[in-house]
Design a protein around this motif. Structure first.
Motif, PDB file in Angstrom:
ATOM      1  N   ILE A  91       1.259  -1.577   0.021  1.00  0.00           N
ATOM      2  CA  ILE A  91      -0.118  -0.316  -0.172  1.00  0.00           C
ATOM      3  C   ILE A  91       0.818   0.894   0.165  1.00  0.00           C
ATOM      4  O   ILE A  91       0.704   2.268  -0.709  1.00  0.00           O
ATOM      5  CB  ILE A  91      -0.842   0.093   1.548  1.00  0.00           C
TER       6      ILE A  91
ATOM      7  N   ASP B 253       2.148   1.400  -3.060  1.00  0.00           N
ATOM      8  CA  ASP B 253       1.773   2.710  -4.122  1.00  0.00           C
ATOM      9  C   ASP B 253       1.093   3.666  -3.532  1.00  0.00           C
ATOM     10  O   ASP B 253       1.086   4.175  -5.209  1.00  0.00           O
ATOM     11  CB  ASP B 253      -0.105   1.470  -4.026  1.00  0.00           C
ATOM     12  N   ARG B 254       1.240   4.360  -3.035  1.00  0.00           N
ATOM     13  CA  ARG B 254       1.040   5.648  -2.615  1.00  0.00           C
ATOM     14  C   ARG B 254       2.051   6.370  -2.643  1.00  0.00           C
ATOM     15  O   ARG B 254       2.580   7.586  -3.518  1.00  0.00           O
ATOM     16  CB  ARG B 254       1.356   5.847  -1.233  1.00  0.00           C
TER      17      ARG B 254
ATOM     18  N   ALA C 264      -1.286   4.534  -5.619  1.00  0.00           N
ATOM     19  CA  ALA C 264      -3.058   4.554  -4.796  1.00  0.00           C
ATOM     20  C   ALA C 264      -3.695   5.782  -4.540  1.00  0.00           C
ATOM     21  O   ALA C 264      -2.975   6.964  -5.291  1.00  0.00           O
ATOM     22  CB  ALA C 264      -2.570   5.004  -3.616  1.00  0.00           C
TER      23      ALA C 264
END
Length: 80
Positions: A17, A20-21, A26
């Protein structure tokens, strides 16, 4: 009780996560914070020379347009 395998899976998921950010894949995270809390914490961090504050110096913050207008007027008065 959390097993090693469960902790490892959670850690890997959290890392994915965050990657992805960082890479822009994200959706950006955002939260609503009362201005009084934000200013108190930022002022304290600045006054005590917290190094983490520099990590965010180029971040963009969204504020209401009326607050922005007041800040611009205040800035103009300070420069005069």
């Amino acid at each position: 009780m959390t097993t090693h395998s469960a902790r490892s899976k959670k850690h890997n998921f959290t890392r994915e996560i965050e990657l992805d950010r960082i890479t822009g894949l994200a959706a950006p995270k955002s939260v609503s914070v009362p201005l009084a809390l934000l200013t108190r914490l930022l002022l304290d961090a600045n006054e005590t020379n917290r190094t983490w504050l520099q990590d965010f110096k180029d971040d963009v913050v969204r504020i209401d347009s009326d607050l922005y207008e007041v800040l611009l007027a205040y800035q103009s008065m300070q420069q005069a």
